[in-house]
Design a protein around this motif. Structure first.
Motif, PDB file in Angstrom:
ATOM      1  N   VAL A   1       0.835  -1.205   0.000  1.00 41.66           N
ATOM      2  CA  VAL A   1       0.000   0.000   0.000  1.00 41.66           C
ATOM      3  C   VAL A   1       0.870   1.255   0.000  1.00 41.66           C
ATOM      4  O   VAL A   1       0.566   2.228  -0.695  1.00 41.66           O
ATOM      5  CB  VAL A   1      -1.002  -0.022   1.164  1.00 41.66           C
ATOM      6  N   SER A   2       1.959   1.231   0.732  1.00 41.44           N
ATOM      7  CA  SER A   2       2.871   2.385   0.736  1.00 41.44           C
ATOM      8  C   SER A   2       3.467   2.625  -0.646  1.00 41.44           C
ATOM      9  O   SER A   2       3.635   3.770  -1.067  1.00 41.44           O
ATOM     10  CB  SER A   2       3.999   2.187   1.748  1.00 41.44           C
TER      11      SER A   2
ATOM     12  N   MET B   1      -5.752   4.937  -4.128  1.00 42.35           N
ATOM     13  CA  MET B   1      -4.857   5.791  -3.345  1.00 42.35           C
ATOM     14  C   MET B   1      -4.737   7.181  -3.972  1.00 42.35           C
ATOM     15  O   MET B   1      -4.487   8.151  -3.269  1.00 42.35           O
ATOM     16  CB  MET B   1      -3.472   5.155  -3.218  1.00 42.35           C
TER      17      MET B   1
ATOM     18  N   ASP C   1      -7.812   9.303   0.752  1.00 41.85           N
ATOM     19  CA  ASP C   1      -6.875   8.893   1.793  1.00 41.85           C
ATOM     20  C   ASP C   1      -7.389   7.576   2.383  1.00 41.85           C
ATOM     21  O   ASP C   1      -8.137   7.579   3.359  1.00 41.85           O
ATOM     22  CB  ASP C   1      -6.771   9.973   2.866  1.00 41.85           C
TER      23      ASP C   1
ATOM     24  N   TYR D   1      -5.333   4.735   2.989  1.00 38.55           N
ATOM     25  CA  TYR D   1      -4.202   3.877   3.323  1.00 38.55           C
ATOM     26  C   TYR D   1      -4.588   2.752   4.275  1.00 38.55           C
ATOM     27  O   TYR D   1      -4.322   1.574   4.003  1.00 38.55           O
ATOM     28  CB  TYR D   1      -3.056   4.700   3.936  1.00 38.55           C
TER      29      TYR D   1
ATOM     30  N   SER E   1       8.828   1.667   4.151  1.00 33.06           N
ATOM     31  CA  SER E   1       7.414   1.845   4.505  1.00 33.06           C
ATOM     32  C   SER E   1       7.214   2.046   6.008  1.00 33.06           C
ATOM     33  O   SER E   1       6.108   2.230   6.452  1.00 33.06           O
ATOM     34  CB  SER E   1       6.603   0.639   4.046  1.00 33.06           C
TER      35      SER E   1
ATOM     36  N   ARG F   1       5.117   5.068   7.673  1.00 33.58           N
ATOM     37  CA  ARG F   1       3.677   5.199   7.441  1.00 33.58           C
ATOM     38  C   ARG F   1       2.905   4.941   8.691  1.00 33.58           C
ATOM     39  O   ARG F   1       3.084   4.154   9.485  1.00 33.58           O
ATOM     40  CB  ARG F   1       3.286   4.240   6.338  1.00 33.58           C
TER      41      ARG F   1
END
Length: 97
Positions: free
Chosen positions: A18-19, A52, A56, A58, A94, A97
């Motif tokens: 996801v990052s 994404m 927002d 995440y 990552s 995050r």
């Protein structure tokens, strides 16, 4: 990778995927995820990239990926090593995050 639980691999991989979804790494990562898990996961990562860009999301995406990867690793524990080889070098990137 001995000793690393499938749940940990799923958690780490979800965070990394996801990052990286919004970065230039996404294209490389899509190919690697497709190689490890299949084309369906590659397509899903591209969908994550699109989501994404719009919102927002995440934490929602990371949760979905974690659940999907836990299911995949439960059904196919042999792919955990492949997946960890892909995400391992990216784990530090990552962490913020």
């Amino acid at each position: 990778m001995a000793g690393v639980s499938p749940q940990r691999v799923a958690f780490d991989a979800a965070r990394v995927l996801v990052s990286a979804a919004g970065s230039d790494l996404c294209w490389w990562l899509c190919g690697e995820i497709g190689r490890c898990l299949g084309a369906g996961y590659e397509a899903r990562l591209l969908e994550t990239r699109l989501r994404m860009e719009q919102d927002d999301v995440y934490f929602k995406e990371a949760g979905c990926w974690r659940a999907m990867l836990e299911d995949a690793l439960r059904d196919r524990p042999d792919v955990a090593e492949c997946l960890y080889e892909v995400i391992g070098p990216l784990l530090g990137a990552s962490a913020g995050r």
